[in-house]
Design a protein around this motif. Structure first.
Motif, PDB file in Angstrom:
ATOM      1  N   ARG A 185     -58.072  71.137 -34.992  1.00 55.10           N
ATOM      2  CA  ARG A 185     -58.034  72.213 -33.983  1.00 55.10           C
ATOM      3  C   ARG A 185     -58.401  73.557 -34.614  1.00 55.10           C
ATOM      4  O   ARG A 185     -59.125  74.360 -34.011  1.00 55.10           O
ATOM      5  CB  ARG A 185     -56.654  72.287 -33.345  1.00 55.10           C
ATOM      6  CG  ARG A 185     -56.396  71.149 -32.386  1.00 55.10           C
ATOM      7  CD  ARG A 185     -55.033  71.260 -31.755  1.00 55.10           C
ATOM      8  NE  ARG A 185     -54.785  70.132 -30.877  1.00 55.10           N
ATOM      9  CZ  ARG A 185     -53.584  69.756 -30.477  1.00 55.10           C
ATOM     10  NH1 ARG A 185     -52.514  70.416 -30.875  1.00 55.10           N
ATOM     11  NH2 ARG A 185     -53.438  68.717 -29.674  1.00 55.10           N
ATOM     12  N   ARG A 186     -57.877  73.800 -35.824  1.00 51.12           N
ATOM     13  CA  ARG A 186     -58.191  75.057 -36.510  1.00 51.12           C
ATOM     14  C   ARG A 186     -59.693  75.164 -36.772  1.00 51.12           C
ATOM     15  O   ARG A 186     -60.311  76.210 -36.533  1.00 51.12           O
ATOM     16  CB  ARG A 186     -57.411  75.111 -37.828  1.00 51.12           C
ATOM     17  CG  ARG A 186     -57.454  76.457 -38.503  1.00 51.12           C
ATOM     18  CD  ARG A 186     -56.666  76.481 -39.798  1.00 51.12           C
ATOM     19  NE  ARG A 186     -55.292  76.036 -39.624  1.00 51.12           N
ATOM     20  CZ  ARG A 186     -54.701  75.068 -40.317  1.00 51.12           C
ATOM     21  NH1 ARG A 186     -55.372  74.415 -41.244  1.00 51.12           N
ATOM     22  NH2 ARG A 186     -53.451  74.739 -40.111  1.00 51.12           N
ATOM     23  N   MET A 187     -60.303  74.060 -37.255  1.00 50.05           N
ATOM     24  CA  MET A 187     -61.743  74.067 -37.520  1.00 50.05           C
ATOM     25  C   MET A 187     -62.536  74.235 -36.225  1.00 50.05           C
ATOM     26  O   MET A 187     -63.564  74.913 -36.196  1.00 50.05           O
ATOM     27  CB  MET A 187     -62.158  72.783 -38.243  1.00 50.05           C
ATOM     28  CG  MET A 187     -61.715  72.744 -39.686  1.00 50.05           C
ATOM     29  SD  MET A 187     -62.389  71.371 -40.637  1.00 50.05           S
ATOM     30  CE  MET A 187     -61.567  69.970 -39.910  1.00 50.05           C
ATOM     31  N   GLN A 188     -62.038  73.626 -35.132  1.00 42.18           N
ATOM     32  CA  GLN A 188     -62.732  73.756 -33.849  1.00 42.18           C
ATOM     33  C   GLN A 188     -62.717  75.210 -33.380  1.00 42.18           C
ATOM     34  O   GLN A 188     -63.746  75.734 -32.930  1.00 42.18           O
ATOM     35  CB  GLN A 188     -62.067  72.860 -32.805  1.00 42.18           C
ATOM     36  CG  GLN A 188     -62.796  72.865 -31.474  1.00 42.18           C
ATOM     37  CD  GLN A 188     -62.139  71.925 -30.468  1.00 42.18           C
ATOM     38  OE1 GLN A 188     -61.089  71.368 -30.739  1.00 42.18           O
ATOM     39  NE2 GLN A 188     -62.770  71.762 -29.324  1.00 42.18           N
ATOM     40  N   ARG A 189     -61.544  75.864 -33.507  1.00 40.60           N
ATOM     41  CA  ARG A 189     -61.466  77.273 -33.103  1.00 40.60           C
ATOM     42  C   ARG A 189     -62.392  78.135 -33.964  1.00 40.60           C
ATOM     43  O   ARG A 189     -63.071  79.038 -33.469  1.00 40.60           O
ATOM     44  CB  ARG A 189     -60.026  77.781 -33.202  1.00 40.60           C
ATOM     45  CG  ARG A 189     -59.127  77.272 -32.092  1.00 40.60           C
ATOM     46  CD  ARG A 189     -57.823  78.035 -32.032  1.00 40.60           C
ATOM     47  NE  ARG A 189     -57.046  77.963 -33.259  1.00 40.60           N
ATOM     48  CZ  ARG A 189     -56.106  77.052 -33.530  1.00 40.60           C
ATOM     49  NH1 ARG A 189     -55.829  76.120 -32.627  1.00 40.60           N
ATOM     50  NH2 ARG A 189     -55.455  77.078 -34.659  1.00 40.60           N
ATOM     51  N   LYS A 190     -62.430  77.839 -35.265  1.00 38.46           N
ATOM     52  CA  LYS A 190     -63.304  78.588 -36.174  1.00 38.46           C
ATOM     53  C   LYS A 190     -64.766  78.390 -35.795  1.00 38.46           C
ATOM     54  O   LYS A 190     -65.566  79.348 -35.779  1.00 38.46           O
ATOM     55  CB  LYS A 190     -63.045  78.118 -37.606  1.00 38.46           C
ATOM     56  CG  LYS A 190     -63.721  78.932 -38.666  1.00 38.46           C
ATOM     57  CD  LYS A 190     -63.305  78.450 -40.044  1.00 38.46           C
ATOM     58  CE  LYS A 190     -63.978  79.244 -41.143  1.00 38.46           C
ATOM     59  NZ  LYS A 190     -63.615  78.756 -42.472  1.00 38.46           N
ATOM     60  N   ALA A 191     -65.130  77.142 -35.472  1.00 43.07           N
ATOM     61  CA  ALA A 191     -66.510  76.848 -35.068  1.00 43.07           C
ATOM     62  C   ALA A 191     -66.856  77.555 -33.762  1.00 43.07           C
ATOM     63  O   ALA A 191     -67.971  78.077 -33.602  1.00 43.07           O
ATOM     64  CB  ALA A 191     -66.707  75.348 -34.935  1.00 43.07           C
ATOM     65  N   GLU A 192     -65.895  77.580 -32.819  1.00 45.16           N
ATOM     66  CA  GLU A 192     -66.151  78.270 -31.544  1.00 45.16           C
ATOM     67  C   GLU A 192     -66.344  79.768 -31.771  1.00 45.16           C
ATOM     68  O   GLU A 192     -67.223  80.383 -31.147  1.00 45.16           O
ATOM     69  CB  GLU A 192     -64.992  78.022 -30.572  1.00 45.16           C
ATOM     70  CG  GLU A 192     -64.971  76.603 -30.009  1.00 45.16           C
ATOM     71  CD  GLU A 192     -63.711  76.289 -29.214  1.00 45.16           C
ATOM     72  OE1 GLU A 192     -62.809  77.157 -29.152  1.00 45.16           O
ATOM     73  OE2 GLU A 192     -63.624  75.184 -28.679  1.00 45.16           O
ATOM     74  N   ARG A 193     -65.537  80.367 -32.661  1.00 42.88           N
ATOM     75  CA  ARG A 193     -65.708  81.803 -32.960  1.00 42.88           C
ATOM     76  C   ARG A 193     -67.074  82.056 -33.591  1.00 42.88           C
ATOM     77  O   ARG A 193     -67.774  83.012 -33.232  1.00 42.88           O
ATOM     78  CB  ARG A 193     -64.599  82.279 -33.909  1.00 42.88           C
ATOM     79  CG  ARG A 193     -63.297  82.575 -33.217  1.00 42.88           C
ATOM     80  CD  ARG A 193     -62.349  83.374 -34.104  1.00 42.88           C
ATOM     81  NE  ARG A 193     -62.065  82.747 -35.381  1.00 42.88           N
ATOM     82  CZ  ARG A 193     -61.062  81.906 -35.610  1.00 42.88           C
ATOM     83  NH1 ARG A 193     -60.230  81.596 -34.625  1.00 42.88           N
ATOM     84  NH2 ARG A 193     -60.885  81.387 -36.805  1.00 42.88           N
ATOM     85  N   ALA A 194     -67.470  81.176 -34.524  1.00 42.66           N
ATOM     86  CA  ALA A 194     -68.779  81.327 -35.168  1.00 42.66           C
ATOM     87  C   ALA A 194     -69.895  81.181 -34.137  1.00 42.66           C
ATOM     88  O   ALA A 194     -70.900  81.922 -34.175  1.00 42.66           O
ATOM     89  CB  ALA A 194     -68.942  80.296 -36.277  1.00 42.66           C
ATOM     90  N   SER A 195     -69.742  80.249 -33.200  1.00 40.65           N
ATOM     91  CA  SER A 195     -70.742  80.044 -32.156  1.00 40.65           C
ATOM     92  C   SER A 195     -70.855  81.290 -31.273  1.00 40.65           C
ATOM     93  O   SER A 195     -71.963  81.728 -30.925  1.00 40.65           O
ATOM     94  CB  SER A 195     -70.374  78.831 -31.313  1.00 40.65           C
ATOM     95  OG  SER A 195     -71.251  78.689 -30.230  1.00 40.65           O
ATOM     96  N   ARG A 196     -69.691  81.868 -30.899  1.00 39.89           N
ATOM     97  CA  ARG A 196     -69.712  83.090 -30.065  1.00 39.89           C
ATOM     98  C   ARG A 196     -70.386  84.247 -30.810  1.00 39.89           C
ATOM     99  O   ARG A 196     -71.181  85.002 -30.227  1.00 39.89           O
ATOM    100  CB  ARG A 196     -68.298  83.479 -29.656  1.00 39.89           C
ATOM    101  CG  ARG A 196     -67.731  82.610 -28.534  1.00 39.89           C
ATOM    102  CD  ARG A 196     -66.504  83.225 -27.904  1.00 39.89           C
ATOM    103  NE  ARG A 196     -65.416  83.423 -28.858  1.00 39.89           N
ATOM    104  CZ  ARG A 196     -64.425  82.559 -29.076  1.00 39.89           C
ATOM    105  NH1 ARG A 196     -64.388  81.433 -28.374  1.00 39.89           N
ATOM    106  NH2 ARG A 196     -63.494  82.818 -29.958  1.00 39.89           N
ATOM    107  N   ARG A 197     -70.085  84.369 -32.126  1.00 42.46           N
ATOM    108  CA  ARG A 197     -70.712  85.436 -32.915  1.00 42.46           C
ATOM    109  C   ARG A 197     -72.228  85.234 -32.975  1.00 42.46           C
ATOM    110  O   ARG A 197     -73.004  86.196 -32.852  1.00 42.46           O
ATOM    111  CB  ARG A 197     -70.138  85.435 -34.338  1.00 42.46           C
ATOM    112  CG  ARG A 197     -68.972  86.359 -34.517  1.00 42.46           C
ATOM    113  CD  ARG A 197     -68.695  86.622 -35.990  1.00 42.46           C
ATOM    114  NE  ARG A 197     -68.600  85.418 -36.792  1.00 42.46           N
ATOM    115  CZ  ARG A 197     -67.462  84.778 -37.075  1.00 42.46           C
ATOM    116  NH1 ARG A 197     -66.320  85.242 -36.639  1.00 42.46           N
ATOM    117  NH2 ARG A 197     -67.485  83.690 -37.796  1.00 42.46           N
TER     118      ARG A 197
END
Length: 107
Positions: A84-96
């Motif tokens: 879940r932590r990696m998924q949230r990090k990936a989603e933040r990177a995708s938004r950036r």
């Protein structure tokens, strides 16, 4: 007590060199009661003794199995949390990345 060594820590482990054991309290000879074993009870007592001796082993196995299951559940939970932590990090990177692309297109 002037006696060198103890029962738990004898000076020597050689039985020939150890002092003979003496009873701590003097008892008259033959004062101990004899064990009474009815006919046929010896076999059942031996089986019961064997079963009784195996109980702690079975309990230890069950306890270890339970601990292993708990450890496996903990590992699974830790993997889910990390995923879940990696998924949230990936989603933040995708938004950036989307924001950066939009800013680049707008200029």
């Amino acid at each position: 007590m002037n006696t060198p060594g103890t029962i738990d820590r004898p000076l020597t482990h050689d039985p020939q060199k150890q002092a003979p054991m003496k009873p701590s309290t003097p008892e008259p000879a033959g004062s101990a009661t004899q064990d009474f074993t009815p006919c046929g009870a010896k076999d059942s007592r031996q089986n019961r003794t064997r079963e009784m001796q195996l109980i702690p082993e079975a309990m230890a196995r069950a306890h270890m199995r339970e601990r292993l299951q708990e450890a496996e559940q903990d590992r699974r939970a830790a993997r889910v949390v990390a995923a879940r932590r990696m998924q949230r990090k990936a989603e933040r990177a995708s938004r950036r990345a989307r924001r950066a692309l939009a800013m680049a297109v707008m200029q």
